[in-house]
Design a protein around this motif. Structure first.
Motif, short mmCIF file in Angstrom:
data_model
loop_
_atom_site.label_atom_id
_atom_site.label_comp_id
_atom_site.label_asym_id
_atom_site.label_seq_id
_atom_site.Cartn_x
_atom_site.Cartn_y
_atom_site.Cartn_z
N ALA A 167 0.83 -1.21 0.00
CA ALA A 167 0.00 0.00 0.00
C ALA A 167 0.86 1.25 0.00
CB ALA A 167 -0.92 0.00 1.21
N LEU A 168 0.47 2.23 -0.81
CA LEU A 168 1.09 3.55 -0.76
C LEU A 168 0.04 4.51 -0.25
CD1 LEU A 168 3.10 3.88 -4.08
CD2 LEU A 168 3.95 3.54 -1.77
N ARG A 169 0.36 5.18 0.84
CA ARG A 169 -0.64 6.04 1.47
C ARG A 169 -0.48 7.48 0.98
NH1 ARG A 169 -5.03 6.80 4.56
NH2 ARG A 169 -4.89 8.89 5.41
N PHE A 170 -1.57 8.04 0.47
CA PHE A 170 -1.60 9.44 0.04
C PHE A 170 -2.21 10.28 1.15
CE2 PHE A 170 -0.99 9.39 -4.70
CZ PHE A 170 -0.70 8.04 -4.81
N GLY A 171 -1.54 11.37 1.52
CA GLY A 171 -2.12 12.28 2.50
C GLY A 171 -2.90 13.38 1.79
N GLY A 172 -3.30 14.39 2.54
CA GLY A 172 -3.96 15.53 1.92
C GLY A 172 -2.94 16.35 1.13
N VAL A 173 -3.44 17.15 0.19
CA VAL A 173 -2.56 18.04 -0.57
C VAL A 173 -2.39 19.34 0.23
CG1 VAL A 173 -2.28 19.26 -2.76
CG2 VAL A 173 -3.44 17.04 -2.71
N PRO A 174 -1.15 19.82 0.39
CA PRO A 174 -0.95 21.06 1.16
C PRO A 174 -1.75 22.24 0.59
CG PRO A 174 1.15 20.00 0.69
CD PRO A 174 0.11 19.25 -0.08
N VAL A 175 -2.21 23.09 1.50
CA VAL A 175 -3.04 24.24 1.11
C VAL A 175 -2.38 25.06 0.00
CG1 VAL A 175 -3.87 26.48 1.92
CG2 VAL A 175 -4.28 24.45 3.30
N ASP A 176 -1.09 25.35 0.15
CA ASP A 176 -0.43 26.21 -0.84
C ASP A 176 -0.45 25.58 -2.24
OD1 ASP A 176 0.04 28.14 0.99
OD2 ASP A 176 2.12 27.60 1.37
N ASP A 177 -0.32 24.25 -2.29
CA ASP A 177 -0.36 23.57 -3.59
C ASP A 177 -1.74 23.68 -4.22
OD1 ASP A 177 2.29 22.71 -3.72
OD2 ASP A 177 1.88 20.97 -2.46
N ILE A 178 -2.78 23.55 -3.38
CA ILE A 178 -4.14 23.66 -3.92
C ILE A 178 -4.40 25.09 -4.41
CG2 ILE A 178 -6.61 23.44 -3.42
CD1 ILE A 178 -6.02 21.25 -1.49
N VAL A 179 -3.94 26.07 -3.62
CA VAL A 179 -4.12 27.47 -4.03
C VAL A 179 -3.46 27.67 -5.40
CG1 VAL A 179 -3.50 29.86 -3.53
CG2 VAL A 179 -4.23 28.34 -1.67
N ASP A 180 -2.24 27.20 -5.52
CA ASP A 180 -1.50 27.38 -6.76
C ASP A 180 -2.25 26.75 -7.95
OD1 ASP A 180 0.90 28.30 -8.02
OD2 ASP A 180 1.34 26.18 -8.38
N LEU A 181 -2.76 25.54 -7.72
CA LEU A 181 -3.50 24.85 -8.77
C LEU A 181 -4.76 25.63 -9.18
CD1 LEU A 181 -3.84 21.87 -10.21
CD2 LEU A 181 -5.59 21.60 -8.48
N LEU A 182 -5.51 26.09 -8.19
CA LEU A 182 -6.76 26.80 -8.48
C LEU A 182 -6.48 28.11 -9.22
CD1 LEU A 182 -8.91 26.35 -5.22
CD2 LEU A 182 -8.84 24.94 -7.25
N VAL A 183 -5.40 28.77 -8.83
CA VAL A 183 -5.09 30.06 -9.45
C VAL A 183 -4.56 29.86 -10.87
CG1 VAL A 183 -3.58 32.08 -9.35
CG2 VAL A 183 -4.71 31.26 -7.28
N THR A 184 -3.57 28.96 -11.02
CA THR A 184 -2.90 28.85 -12.32
C THR A 184 -3.71 28.05 -13.33
OG1 THR A 184 -1.65 26.94 -11.56
CG2 THR A 184 -0.58 29.08 -11.36
N GLU A 185 -4.41 27.03 -12.88
CA GLU A 185 -5.09 26.18 -13.87
C GLU A 185 -6.58 26.43 -13.97
OE1 GLU A 185 -3.92 22.08 -13.60
OE2 GLU A 185 -1.83 22.65 -13.32
N HIS A 186 -7.14 27.12 -12.98
CA HIS A 186 -8.60 27.33 -13.05
C HIS A 186 -8.97 28.81 -13.00
CE1 HIS A 186 -9.46 23.02 -12.78
NE2 HIS A 186 -8.40 22.99 -12.03
N GLY A 187 -7.95 29.68 -13.01
CA GLY A 187 -8.22 31.11 -13.10
C GLY A 187 -9.03 31.68 -11.95
N ILE A 188 -8.94 31.07 -10.79
CA ILE A 188 -9.69 31.55 -9.63
C ILE A 188 -8.83 32.60 -8.92
CG2 ILE A 188 -10.62 30.83 -7.38
CD1 ILE A 188 -11.23 28.11 -8.72
N THR A 189 -9.46 33.63 -8.35
CA THR A 189 -8.66 34.67 -7.69
C THR A 189 -7.96 34.06 -6.48
OG1 THR A 189 -10.39 35.34 -6.14
CG2 THR A 189 -10.36 36.44 -8.29
N ARG A 190 -6.84 34.68 -6.09
CA ARG A 190 -6.03 34.11 -5.03
C ARG A 190 -6.80 34.04 -3.70
NH1 ARG A 190 -1.01 32.31 -4.48
NH2 ARG A 190 -0.69 32.55 -6.70
N ALA A 191 -7.56 35.09 -3.39
CA ALA A 191 -8.29 35.09 -2.12
C ALA A 191 -9.34 33.98 -2.10
CB ALA A 191 -8.95 36.45 -1.89
N ALA A 192 -10.07 33.84 -3.21
CA ALA A 192 -11.10 32.80 -3.28
C ALA A 192 -10.46 31.42 -3.24
CB ALA A 192 -11.93 32.98 -4.55
#
Ligand SMILES: [Zn+2]
Length: 341
Positions: A167-192
């Protein structure tokens, strides 16, 4: 299509890249961990790395699938003959016939790739018969194929399956990584993006699912309520503040279930704010804050919420969330909360 495009999970990624580079992948792997964090994406990425038409240097453990060759392109579209993705049918189960067909194919050499990869998403949905059919294959795995079982509920798999698959255990994705993904790939504002990421419990799909504006709204509402409660001594005043947390019914979109969800979002945002307040109050530190963009608001709030009050407040909000999930009335929950914060 490369491992570097996956957010978080550095240790798991490195391990897989090393194993594939040195041709040491076992015949079966179990990817476990919470939903929406990238387990299936990692499985497909691994399948691409295995079957990409590029030549790979054994010295280069960070080499990635090219993403451009015929194999990568077909894997990306889900039509590569040697990469089989199985998921539950609409009824919610993975049937024995589906697994039997995959197992039969796995017995043959790959059609065009290096190794056939059978990805079973939500593997815990396999009916017992299907699990037993798979088990026989895992006991004598065919050399040209491998199985990747993806699940957030590994304990629902037969123990015999689990014991066959490292088994390979995956944890949660760090907040900063999710923010980066939402901003760069989904065009969401940084605050949102930040508000959504903090509320997502490390799950990219949870962060993407709800409108991030809703998270921003939840955060603003929670911050305003804390501000009002910081210096409200009068119970009446506190109960007035409680009202601001209960969504107003309006229009067709509103329903009791949707209202509960809105309140839940607001309370979770409040819990995240209180956790930040503990950090600000205890250390005066600005690093490690989930809502780093609200630092000056936090400092103002911290005058009313010292470390002890924030800590207690966090526990109180947690109890309120629990009560809400046990179907307590939203009004009762927020009144109780406002009198205790
Ligand atoms: Zn390629």
């Amino acid at each position: 299509m490369g491992f570097t495009s996956i957010r978080g999970h550095q240790a798991v990624r490195r391990l897989l890249q090393r194993a594939v580079t040195h041709d040491r992948l076992p015949p079966c792997l179990l990817f476990t961990g919470p939903g929406g964090v990238g387990k299936r994406l990692t499985a497909v990425t691994l399948a691409a790395r295995i079957n990409c038409e590029s030549r790979f240097d054994r010295e280069n453990e960070s080499a990635e699938a090219c993403g451009a060759c015929g194999a990568c392109e077909r894997i990306g579209r889900g039509v590569h003959p040697d990469v089989i993705l199985i998921a539950p049918e609409e009824a919610g189960a993975i049937k024995v016939d589906t697994i039997r067909a995959a197992v039969a194919q796995a017995g043959y050499r790959p059609f065009e790739g290096r190794r056939r990869v059978v990805i079973i998403d939500e593997a815990d949905r396999m009916v017992d018969q299907a699990q037993n059919a798979l088990l026989k294959t895992l006991e004598e795995p065919p050399s040209g194929s491998m199985f990747l079982l993806v699940t957030a509920r590994p304990h629902q798999l037969l123990a015999t399956i689990r014991s066959r698959c490292p088994a390979l255990r995956f944890g949660g994705v760090p907040v900063d990584d999710i923010v980066d993904l939402l901003v760069t790939e989904h065009g969401i504002t940084r605050a949102a993006a930040r508000a959504a990421a903090v509320a997502s419990d490390g799950s990219v799909s949870v962060a993407l699912e709800a409108e991030s504006d809703e998270y921003l709204e939840a955060r603003d509402s929670a911050a305003a309520a804390l501000q009002a409660l910081a210096c409200a001594r009068d119970p009446k005043q506190r109960l007035e503040t409680a009202k601001t947390l209960v969504p107003e019914r309006r229009g067709k979109k509103s329903s009791p279930a949707a209202d509960r969800e809105t309140l839940r979002r607001r309370l979770r945002a409040m819990a995240a704010l209180l956790r930040d307040l503990q950090l600000v109050a205890a250390e005066g530190a600005s690093s490690g804050l989930a809502h780093a963009d609200l630092e000056s608001d936090m400092r103002a709030l911290a005058r009313g919420f010292d470390a002890a009050r924030s800590r207690q407040g966090f526990a109180t909000v947690d109890r309120a969330l629990n009560a809400l999930s046990r179907n307590a009335s939203p009004k009762v929950v927020v009144d109780w909360l406002a009198l205790r914060l």
